[in-house]
Scaffold this active site. Structure first.
Site, mmCIF file in Angstrom:
data_model
loop_
_atom_site.group_PDB
_atom_site.id
_atom_site.type_symbol
_atom_site.label_atom_id
_atom_site.label_comp_id
_atom_site.label_asym_id
_atom_site.label_seq_id
_atom_site.Cartn_x
_atom_site.Cartn_y
_atom_site.Cartn_z
ATOM 1 N N GLU A 96 0.795 -1.227 0.000
ATOM 2 C CA GLU A 96 0.000 0.000 0.000
ATOM 3 C C GLU A 96 0.832 1.284 0.000
ATOM 4 O OE1 GLU A 96 -2.846 -0.606 3.158
ATOM 5 O OE2 GLU A 96 -3.763 -2.285 2.111
ATOM 6 N N GLU B 250 -6.401 -9.767 -3.226
ATOM 7 C CA GLU B 250 -7.186 -9.827 -1.985
ATOM 8 C C GLU B 250 -8.664 -9.636 -2.299
ATOM 9 O OE1 GLU B 250 -5.717 -7.049 0.928
ATOM 10 O OE2 GLU B 250 -3.620 -7.504 0.484
#
Ligand SMILES: *[C@@H]1O[C@H](CO)[C@@H](O)[C@H](O)[C@H]1NC(C)=O
Ligand SMILES: *[C@@H]1O[C@H](CO)[C@@H](O)[C@H](O)[C@H]1NC(C)=O
Ligand SMILES: *[C@@H]1O[C@H](CO)[C@@H](O)[C@H](O)[C@H]1NC(C)=O
Length: 944
Positions: free
Chosen positions: A721, A822
């Site tokens: 991220e 994910e």
């Protein structure tokens, strides 16, 4: 709901449902650790495989022959025999500590035999013993003392009339619940069998909470033989017996605060005293009372008192010790509570493995503040009935629901939200924004008119329309518009299409604009799943004082099935390979015309899931996992805060266990993640290091992890991220990111190194657009980082295929493999959830740049998002799960035909493993072969 079991650090990445107009920008998503870890008192989530784990396959489904036995589905399957019945669901107020369950009330009875009945004709067979157990009560003004409640069976014979069989009776008085228990055996097979509950005098109401009829001797868990609560002394009638303080004192009260605080119900409640840590609280040992692999729900009434704290979080936590003395803390419920009233705390949990000790406790408020508790109920969770299939009438796919979108009629239909001013102007694009064009295909041009919005004194001010009557429940809408900043404005400004759904803010897409030079596309999507009194759409976002323009706003229902037809053709083109089976045999005439049956046994395209250490203890979970997935990623077990929660104390045990499960089953694993750049995911000791020590710690983390697992993980998410955080570059400088990649590559050159981020593909987060992701990857590459793959997390809401595809197309220019890493989708309705999942899986599988799809879990209570599971806690596969299995089946190639003159059989199929059956000279031969991925036609030589 506190389903924090699986992903210990819960991931709060949804940002489509926020409340306030103004702060939405601050509230954009991020991954947040649960407080248990912050408290620093956590053991690790470690469990032992128990030695004699038995399959619970047989006791997963209670074979109760009574349908709708706790009235979870209203009065479905029940009939009030010559009287009336209705349901009472105790509200929060009426809920007593002993019973908080819904029950049926049978009323307007004028005869003793009138009661509630259910037809069980096809469910019982002669000769077997059936055990009846029901939980009943009585009420009504005509009630004096006790009344008899009777369980009866009515047997109807076409030839010989009707017989009655009284099974059992019990005398029950007002304000009590009694168990009605008995057995029966039928000696013959009547034409109709009806079970009913009857008995009390006319005018007395019968109350029924649950009814079970089980075939005796099967030793199945029955429904409630008592009130179901495993907590002893829940209402504190017995003082503090069976309760203890956890690191503090506890006492039972009739009132507190000069009589202002009274029990929620009954006469007493409990309060803690002298709490000095946030984990101090009140607890009860429930060892031996909870069964593994059964889902439990908890309900409690709580509030806080003292220390000038008016509002705080209270959590219910399980402390679990495994047979080998390892410890685990599981968050099960979590609620914001006040000092002014009782708040209901609710949650659900499931234990996968065996436990030698289980303690439930409440914790959370700051030291010095007391936790007050009245009535804790822990009971086996009722099964949530399957979702009804939504019936959507006239969805009007592709029809714009905005009134006067082209502004041919002034600002008619529009109104200014707040005190801003709307004016119609010309000069906006005539072409449809690309994402709308992708979905709608050929379309009339736009009018070239736009709304100019001035005099804005708040960020949320902009043009608005009411669309309450136009949006349909469960329909996915695509949003599309052109937006531009007013003359002279300089950015960056966010512009956002927002939906005000009653008091909720829903994001319909946003874009960041830096200049007033040109028009920008805004695209997004939304869906409404609860009937709303008011739905408004408005466009907002730029700072107060900044004028902006909007043109061609379109909101239209998306036809997913039409897109699927296109994707199926595309999938066929890009995923399948031409295969020639060549039979090597000297005399081809011997084989010409022979029947060939080709069956694919496995598709080798990577489809994986997130797993966690505790899941290993649940053999049902493991069975589903190894059967349906060929890749895996670990929820938390490889993260730095997990493997080195305290500096120098390394814990690779959980990751080792998970890796072994994968290795044993030939399942490949992604390494997630070496670092995580979001500030609040970094463990305290790392945060507290000075620059030089941090640099050393980073190096040690890389060396320790990658040397240990060299060659084991096929991928690594190097620094998770990076578009949403910058912990490492902020402290160590910009070079740290490329250096992490370079070092990782040196340590394990076999692993593909990924970037991994969220909200890349949905148009709703201006921090992580495909353009920003591309810029970041190019920058890393320029600095020498060997980026080998692009991870799109895929925590998406109401996905629209063409929007996702457009993001994939943009990222595709880098030539790197793209993986969904994910993926999860969320909808209360399992059919809609299934549709969302199908959208994502089909888009990914039909896109040539996508090389793998990993789901972020699939088992209820072991996922980071609510309403996203494919299999419920006790193992039932829901509609979304079935959809995954259907797609996996569709993605297997089977073919049959005859060998041609050249001794060949040609077909087109997905890469993977195959079996071919050839029948020659009365001999049936079965051969296995493998189709590798590739663009060229493949020739497989077979020797039959
Ligand atoms: C509850 O506490 C009482 C008093 O200590 C004890 O006698 C009783 O056995 C306890 N009940 C259970 C189920 O533990
Ligand atoms: C604008 O919309 C109206 C009706 O909504 C339609 O009659 C008209 O043709 C449209 N004009 C243009 C230029 O698209
Ligand atoms: C909008 O702002 C302009 C310039 O500040 C001002 O002249 C005008 O009166 C305002 N209009 C309204 C309706 O408030």
């Amino acid at each position: 709901m506190g389903n924090l079991l699986a992903c210990f650090f819960s991931i709060l990445k949804r940002h489509k449902n926020l409340n306030s107009l103004q702060d939405y920008m601050e509230k954009l998503p991020m991954e947040v650790p649960t407080t248990s870890m912050i408290n620093g008192k956590d053991g690790f989530h470690v469990q032992l495989q128990e030695p004699n784990a038995q399959s619970s396959e047989k006791n997963r489904h209670t074979p109760n022959i009574i349908d709708n036995h706790t009235f979870s589905n209203g009065l479905h399957a029940w009939n009030a025999n010559c009287c009336d019945a209705f349901l009472v669901s105790p509200s929060v107020k009426e809920c007593s500590p002993k019973s908080c369950k819904r029950h049926a009330v049978v009323t307007n009875r004028t005869q003793n035999w009138q009661g509630l009945e259910q037809d069980i004709t096809r469910k019982v067979s002669p000769g077997s013993t059936y055990k009846v157990s029901a939980r009943v009560g009585v009420s009504g003004t005509r009630l004096k003392g006790k009344a008899d409640v009777i369980a009866t069976i009515k047997l109807e014979y076409q030839q010989s009339g009707t017989k009655y069989l009284n099974i059992t009776r019990t005398a029950v008085s007002k304000d009590e619940w009694a168990n009605l228990e008995g057995t029966f055996v039928l000696s013959d097979k009547p034409d109709r069998i009806v079970f009913y509950i009857e008995g009390p005098a006319p005018g007395v109401n019968i109350l029924i909470e649950s009814v079970c009829i089980l075939c005796h001797g099967k030793n199945e868990p029955c429904c409630y033989t008592d009130d179901g609560n495993i907590i002893v002394n829940p209402g504190f009638e017995d003082g503090v017996n069976n309760w203890t303080g956890r690191g503090c004192k506890i006492a039972v009260h009739e009132s507190m605060g000069d009589g202002k605080i009274l029990p929620k119900s009954g006469k007493f409640f409990a309060a803690t005293a002298e709490r000095t840590q946030s984990w101090n609280g009140i607890q009860q040992d429930i060892t031996g009372k909870v069964q593994r692999k059964l889902a439990y729900e908890i309900t409690a009434f709580v509030r806080i008192f003292g220390n000038k704290v008016t509002s705080s979080n209270i959590r219910a936590t399980l402390y679990v010790q495994t047979p080998d003395s390892r410890e685990q803390y599981i968050g099960i419920a979590n609620s914001q509570v006040t000092d002014s009233d009782w708040t209901q705390l609710q949650g659900k949990f499931l234990l996968n493995g065996m436990q030698s000790k289980v303690v439930i406790y409440l914790e959370g408020p700051p030291p010095g503040t007391d936790i007050l508790l009245d009535g804790l109920v822990v009971q086996h969770a009722e099964k949530i009935p399957p979702s009804p299939e939504p019936d959507i009438e006239n969805p009007d796919y592709g029809v714009n629901i905005i009134t006067n979108s082209n502004l041919s009629d002034g600002t008619n239909g529009w109104f200014p939200l707040g005190s801003c001013v709307l004016k119609v102007m010309t000069g906006s694009p005539h072409i449809l924004p690309p994402a709308a064009r992708d979905t709608l295909g050929p379309h009339v041009p736009l009018s070239g008119r736009c709304i100019h919005i001035t005099n804005r004194t708040q960020t949320w001010m902009g043009p608005a329309q009411m669309i309450t009557d136009k949006v349909k429940l469960y329909v996915t809408y695509q949003v599309s518009a052109w937006v531009r900043l007013g003359p002279g404005a300089t950015g960056p400004h966010n512009v956002n299409v927002a939906l005000g759904v009653d008091s909720q803010w829903v994001n319909g897409g946003q874009v960041e604009i830096n200049d007033a030079e040109r028009w920008h596309e805004i695209c997004g999507s939304f869906r409404i799943e609860k009937q709303a009194a008011k739905v408004m759409v408005y466009i907002q976002g730029p700072a107060a004082g900044t004028s902006f323009m909007v043109a061609g706003l379109q909101i239209f229902a998306v036809d997913r099935q039409a897109r699927f037809r296109h994707l199926k053709r595309q999938t066929d083109l890009i995923r399948k390979r031409d295969v020639t089976l060549k039979f090597s045999i000297p005399d081809l005439s011997n084989i010409y015309g022979t029947t060939v049956i080709v069956k694919q046994t496995q598709n080798s395209f990577p489809i994986g899931t997130c797993i966690s250490r505790t899941n290993i203890d649940n053999e049902d979970f493991v069975a589903f996992f190894v059967k349906n997935f060929n890749w895996a990623v670990f929820g938390n077990e490889l993260k730095w805060y997990w493997t080195e929660y305290q500096q120098g104390k390394l814990n690779y045990k959980d990751a080792d266990d998970l890796l072994k499960l994968c290795d044993d089953n030939n399942i490949a694993a992604r390494g997630h993640c070496i670092f995580w750049d979001v500030d609040n995911t970094v463990q305290d000791w790392v945060k507290n290091l000075n620059k030089a020590d941090l640099a050393t710690a980073v190096q040690n983390r890389l060396t320790s992890l990658l040397n240990r697992y060299k060659g084991k993980f096929k991928h690594y998410d190097v620094n998770n991220e990076m578009l949403h955080g910058s912990f490492y570059p902020d402290r160590l400088g910009q070079d740290i990111r490329p250096n992490m990649f370079k070092t990782a590559n040196q340590l394990d050159p076999s692993a593909t190194l990924f970037v991994n981020d969220y909200h890349i593909e949905d148009g709703c987060d201006t921090r992580s657009t495909p353009e920003k992701y591309i810029a970041q990857i190019l920058d890393l590459q320029q600095k020498g980082a060997p980026v080998g793959g692009i991870g799109i997390q895929g925590h998406i809401d109401s996905p629209v295929g063409p929007i996702v595809c457009s993001a994939l197309d943009k990222l595709g220019i880098l030539g790197l493999p793209i993986w969904f890493t994910e993926l999860d989708v969320s909808s209360i309705n399992e059919y809609i959830r299934a549709d969302d999942l199908e959208v994502m899986l089909r888009e990914a599988f039909a896109h040539p740049a996508v090389e793998g799809i990993i789901l972020w879990g699939f088992w209820e209570l072991f996922m980071s998002r609510d309403n996203s599971h494919l299999v419920n806690a006790e193992g039932d596969i829901n509609e979304a799960g079935n959809r995954l299995l259907q797609l996996k089946k569709e993605w297997m190639s089977h073919s049959h035909g005859h060998v041609d003159e050249q001794g060949e059989f040609k077909f087109r199929g997905f890469p993977g493993t195959y079996e071919v059956v050839v029948v020659t000279d009365f001999k049936k031969t079965v051969k296995k072969f493998v189709v590798e991925k590739g663009d060229d036609p493949l020739v497989v030589i077979l020797d039959p």
